[in-house]
Design an enzyme around this catalytic site. Sequence first.
Site, PDB file in Angstrom:
ATOM      1  N   LYS A 165       7.438  34.846  23.165  1.00 20.20           N
ATOM      2  CA  LYS A 165       6.903  33.655  24.548  1.00 20.20           C
ATOM      3  C   LYS A 165       6.492  31.929  23.959  1.00 20.20           C
ATOM      4  O   LYS A 165       5.259  31.759  22.975  1.00 20.20           O
ATOM      5  CB  LYS A 165       5.799  34.414  25.450  1.00 20.20           C
ATOM      6  CG  LYS A 165       6.902  34.727  26.597  1.00 20.20           C
ATOM      7  CD  LYS A 165       6.511  35.043  27.796  1.00 20.20           C
ATOM      8  CE  LYS A 165       7.369  35.560  29.303  1.00 20.20           C
ATOM      9  NZ  LYS A 165       6.465  35.957  30.187  1.00 20.20           N
ATOM     10  N   LYS A 173      -7.987  35.272  22.255  1.00 15.74           N
ATOM     11  CA  LYS A 173      -7.594  33.759  22.449  1.00 15.74           C
ATOM     12  C   LYS A 173      -6.669  33.896  23.309  1.00 15.74           C
ATOM     13  O   LYS A 173      -5.706  34.200  24.348  1.00 15.74           O
ATOM     14  CB  LYS A 173      -7.664  33.071  22.165  1.00 15.74           C
ATOM     15  CG  LYS A 173      -8.481  32.683  20.924  1.00 15.74           C
ATOM     16  CD  LYS A 173      -9.591  32.237  21.628  1.00 15.74           C
ATOM     17  CE  LYS A 173     -10.651  32.022  20.357  1.00 15.74           C
ATOM     18  NZ  LYS A 173     -12.126  31.230  21.084  1.00 15.74           N
ATOM     19  N   GLY A 175      10.995  42.426  14.745  1.00 18.83           N
ATOM     20  CA  GLY A 175      10.012  42.675  14.688  1.00 18.83           C
ATOM     21  C   GLY A 175       9.502  44.003  15.580  1.00 18.83           C
ATOM     22  O   GLY A 175      11.173  44.656  16.199  1.00 18.83           O
ATOM     23  N   SER A 176       8.678  44.992  15.732  1.00 12.74           N
ATOM     24  CA  SER A 176       8.464  46.662  16.745  1.00 12.74           C
ATOM     25  C   SER A 176       6.922  46.674  16.514  1.00 12.74           C
ATOM     26  O   SER A 176       6.600  47.463  16.401  1.00 12.74           O
ATOM     27  CB  SER A 176       8.634  47.545  15.065  1.00 12.74           C
ATOM     28  OG  SER A 176       7.419  46.743  13.872  1.00 12.74           O
ATOM     29  N   ALA A 199       5.890  44.064  28.827  1.00 15.46           N
ATOM     30  CA  ALA A 199       6.277  45.347  27.577  1.00 15.46           C
ATOM     31  C   ALA A 199       6.012  46.597  28.007  1.00 15.46           C
ATOM     32  O   ALA A 199       7.243  47.832  27.832  1.00 15.46           O
ATOM     33  CB  ALA A 199       5.930  44.353  26.576  1.00 15.46           C
ATOM     34  N   LYS A 208       2.996  28.508  32.494  1.00 15.42           N
ATOM     35  CA  LYS A 208       2.485  28.696  33.663  1.00 15.42           C
ATOM     36  C   LYS A 208       1.199  29.450  33.400  1.00 15.42           C
ATOM     37  O   LYS A 208       0.895  30.019  34.358  1.00 15.42           O
ATOM     38  CB  LYS A 208       4.113  30.150  33.880  1.00 15.42           C
ATOM     39  CG  LYS A 208       4.198  31.167  32.529  1.00 15.42           C
ATOM     40  CD  LYS A 208       4.476  31.997  32.495  1.00 15.42           C
ATOM     41  CE  LYS A 208       3.598  32.939  31.200  1.00 15.42           C
ATOM     42  NZ  LYS A 208       4.156  33.955  31.153  1.00 15.42           N
ATOM     43  N   ARG A 221      -4.418  37.922  32.486  1.00 14.82           N
ATOM     44  CA  ARG A 221      -5.514  37.743  31.798  1.00 14.82           C
ATOM     45  C   ARG A 221      -6.536  36.469  32.578  1.00 14.82           C
ATOM     46  O   ARG A 221      -7.194  35.337  31.786  1.00 14.82           O
ATOM     47  CB  ARG A 221      -5.208  38.016  30.686  1.00 14.82           C
ATOM     48  CG  ARG A 221      -4.343  37.404  29.606  1.00 14.82           C
ATOM     49  CD  ARG A 221      -4.795  37.267  27.445  1.00 14.82           C
ATOM     50  NE  ARG A 221      -4.176  38.791  27.219  1.00 14.82           N
ATOM     51  CZ  ARG A 221      -4.714  39.228  26.378  1.00 14.82           C
ATOM     52  NH1 ARG A 221      -4.471  38.193  25.444  1.00 14.82           N
ATOM     53  NH2 ARG A 221      -4.841  40.219  25.625  1.00 14.82           N
ATOM     54  N   ASN A 246       4.903  45.934  20.489  1.00 16.36           N
ATOM     55  CA  ASN A 246       5.213  46.741  21.504  1.00 16.36           C
ATOM     56  C   ASN A 246       6.170  46.260  22.423  1.00 16.36           C
ATOM     57  O   ASN A 246       6.885  46.545  22.865  1.00 16.36           O
ATOM     58  CB  ASN A 246       4.052  45.936  22.503  1.00 16.36           C
ATOM     59  CG  ASN A 246       3.277  46.742  23.920  1.00 16.36           C
ATOM     60  OD1 ASN A 246       3.435  46.310  24.455  1.00 16.36           O
ATOM     61  ND2 ASN A 246       3.496  48.025  24.391  1.00 16.36           N
ATOM     62  N   TRP A 247       5.863  44.801  22.442  1.00 18.70           N
ATOM     63  CA  TRP A 247       6.837  43.954  23.490  1.00 18.70           C
ATOM     64  C   TRP A 247       8.714  43.933  22.437  1.00 18.70           C
ATOM     65  O   TRP A 247       9.706  43.863  22.645  1.00 18.70           O
ATOM     66  CB  TRP A 247       6.495  42.448  23.166  1.00 18.70           C
ATOM     67  CG  TRP A 247       7.988  41.662  24.230  1.00 18.70           C
ATOM     68  CD1 TRP A 247       8.681  39.857  24.252  1.00 18.70           C
ATOM     69  CD2 TRP A 247       8.730  42.291  25.054  1.00 18.70           C
ATOM     70  NE1 TRP A 247       9.009  40.046  25.327  1.00 18.70           N
ATOM     71  CE2 TRP A 247       9.629  40.763  25.373  1.00 18.70           C
ATOM     72  CE3 TRP A 247       9.094  43.640  25.812  1.00 18.70           C
ATOM     73  CZ2 TRP A 247      10.797  40.766  26.766  1.00 18.70           C
ATOM     74  CZ3 TRP A 247       9.783  43.358  27.403  1.00 18.70           C
ATOM     75  CH2 TRP A 247      10.760  42.509  27.719  1.00 18.70           C
TER      76      TRP A 247
END
Lengths: 413, 413
Positions: free
Chosen positions: A142, A365, A17-18, A175, A272, A338, A20-21
């Site tokens: 997450k 969403k 995976g590449s 990130a 959370k 958000r 932002n995070w």
Amino acid sequence: MGSLGPYQRKHKVSVVGSGNWGTAIAKIVAENAAENSDVFDKQVEMWVFEEKVEIGKDSPHYDASVSGPQNLTDVINRVHENIKYLPGVSLPTNLHANPSIEDAVKDATILVFNLPHQFILKTCQQIQGKILPYARGISCIKGVDVSEEGVSLFSERIGKTLGIYCGALSGANIANEVAREKWSETSIAYDPPHMDSKAATPQRSPTSSQVDLVQFQHRDTSGEISKVKLQALPSDYPPINHDILKTLFHRPYFHVRVVNDVAGVSISGALKNVVAIAAGWVEGMGWGDNAKAAVMRVGLMEMVRFGDKFFGATIDQRTFTEESAGVADLITSCSGGRNHRCAKLSVERNQPIEEIEQSELNGQKLQGTLTAVEVNSFLKKQGLEEDFPLFTAVYRILKGQMKVAEIPSYIER
Amino acid sequence: MGSLGPYQRKHKVSVVGSGNWGTAIAKIVAENAAENSDVFDKQVEMWVFEEKVEIGKDSPHYDASVSGPQNLTDVINRVHENIKYLPGVSLPTNLHANPSIEDAVKDATILVFNLPHQFILKTCQQIQGKILPYARGISCIKGVDVSEEGVSLFSERIGKTLGIYCGALSGANIANEVAREKWSETSIAYDPPHMDSKAATPQRSPTSSQVDLVQFQHRDTSGEISKVKLQALPSDYPPINHDILKTLFHRPYFHVRVVNDVAGVSISGALKNVVAIAAGWVEGMGWGDNAKAAVMRVGLMEMVRFGDKFFGATIDQRTFTEESAGVADLITSCSGGRNHRCAKLSVERNQPIEEIEQSELNGQKLQGTLTAVEVNSFLKKQGLEEDFPLFTAVYRILKGQMKVAEIPSYIER
């Protein structure tokens, strides 16, 4: 980390995976691999879903000798920056962008999964049988998947699909801030069945030293029992334990605590968001800081209760109340996330949260409203709505069956 | 609360103190005494330090027949408002302002202490021997006294001086918000030696049923052992227990949880101010929400450790991580409290916090800086500074021995 001892082989780390995070985490592990070359292979692979990028003439990375669109991987490897998903952040030169997922993971003993959750299953299926059978994973994805049937952790889904053990990383992390080396903390949860050490477990096959297999059972909340055969790491590698994971992820600007509680770390990151919705509403009502802190405290307790009820003995309630993945991530999400922001606006503008979502999030969403609905379907089926009054209130308010003003009396007991 | 059973006598409640917070709490207990007249004497006394007030012609309370300055108690009893310390809030008519402290407390079985901490000792000495010997107390005074020698709780000091048992109330509460019935939560801690019930304890004198005495030992952190003789409540009163305290303090807008951990509830209220200073600095540095949440999490853990180290078995770490007096009050204090605000400004304006204190607080002193110094003198004497890196960092930064930018590396471990 010479204390890890001299082993003949080093760990090879790959980041799947590449975004932002993903890129921010890849930067961290590459920095640590370079600094701990006695334990890790210096070159860290990062799988990049290949795409074409244009570099404009005003970019510092513009190269007149290259015309037209270029491969993102080529650009990353040339300028050491993910100009598309993490622009402005220099990446270590020992981080190698690889457009072939199969090539990126084939030698890795430690696989770091960090991609949007809707791509996990497909990506794992793509590399099934093409990884080292004794590799271990860390999922940085997450949240969890909640349905009427139960709660499923992304780390477990990865582990089951690939036949490996997979832990989880989650914390109060954004990130872009982590990438810019703004100080934060995170939690890593890792608790494989005992087999990596020389201490034989009862299930361990005593005859084969290279291919030790442990069969361990996992019962998820739906009651389904899955058997996973896990292959031991060959003894010429340093054991993959809490120390080595801390060595791989901890930076002066990214403080890591490693715990055992994978379920707690994972479900905190989902629940959370539900609490953040409630906190946003309460703040929107103008009830003050104390009311907001009260709703956060009640939410935290329901997170603990949820973990305790559905994961029982495997959960440690201190994950929620003491770790970055728990209380700290909750605090962050109820300050500037958000979910919190949209919920607050929906009260202030007296608009349904869906309308705020549309006007504020460009069609994206909110995670909190989705999770609230999923969690409620699960609680309802178990007849447990009354035991989770805040989660239930959030659901009912979203569905127009209750008003925000009723929260205090509904959770009063 | 008919469930408390039919007893021949009712509890008489007196509130000692009538400032902002004292009057807000008196309002609450008077409301509950009126609604639960089977258990409580309807009239609640509030001791008011007498002073003269003027009511201007533009006040709704102006009375042309009364000229010149009037006694504050007379005004409160006539207009049912503490026009000096809680203006604009209607008080229940069954709350009686009493200028004589001796008269206010003489019949009380439940004494609620709520006055500035510098007046406690003197006030208690004034009523020594003049209260019912079997009365019980609740201290609403925030914080603790920390010195090189140890930590002393205000509730204990009250209890020792008066020869009664005294619990504590603390939470994420701002007097003006509670008085205006904005929803919040609080924690009450109450854990007297077992004696109120018919179940005899070994120390209980079997011959006297009216004047049961229990001698209990208290060892404070300095190691000093004090013996307090406690007289049992006569059996014609409803027992003073968690249920009755909830009946007395819980309101739809003021949710109460009653716990046993008096030390935890008390020291949370002091230590959170030290953490709020650190959180303010970090916010002032512009390091983002995650860094702030991280410093709050680390601070919370040091609060737990402090309690555990110095009160050991009597403390319940969940008081810090799960109750309003703990995590919720910490969150509030790190959002809008004056410690947080002044610390933030001191970084933003690059001024020492003492200067901000002077310019922003009208000569009042920050609790957090005082507590940080007190806590450090105690930790230093015990050789424990390194075990509390955040508390120690706050102290050193205040003393100019360290910079805010060094916090992450100093607490890194």
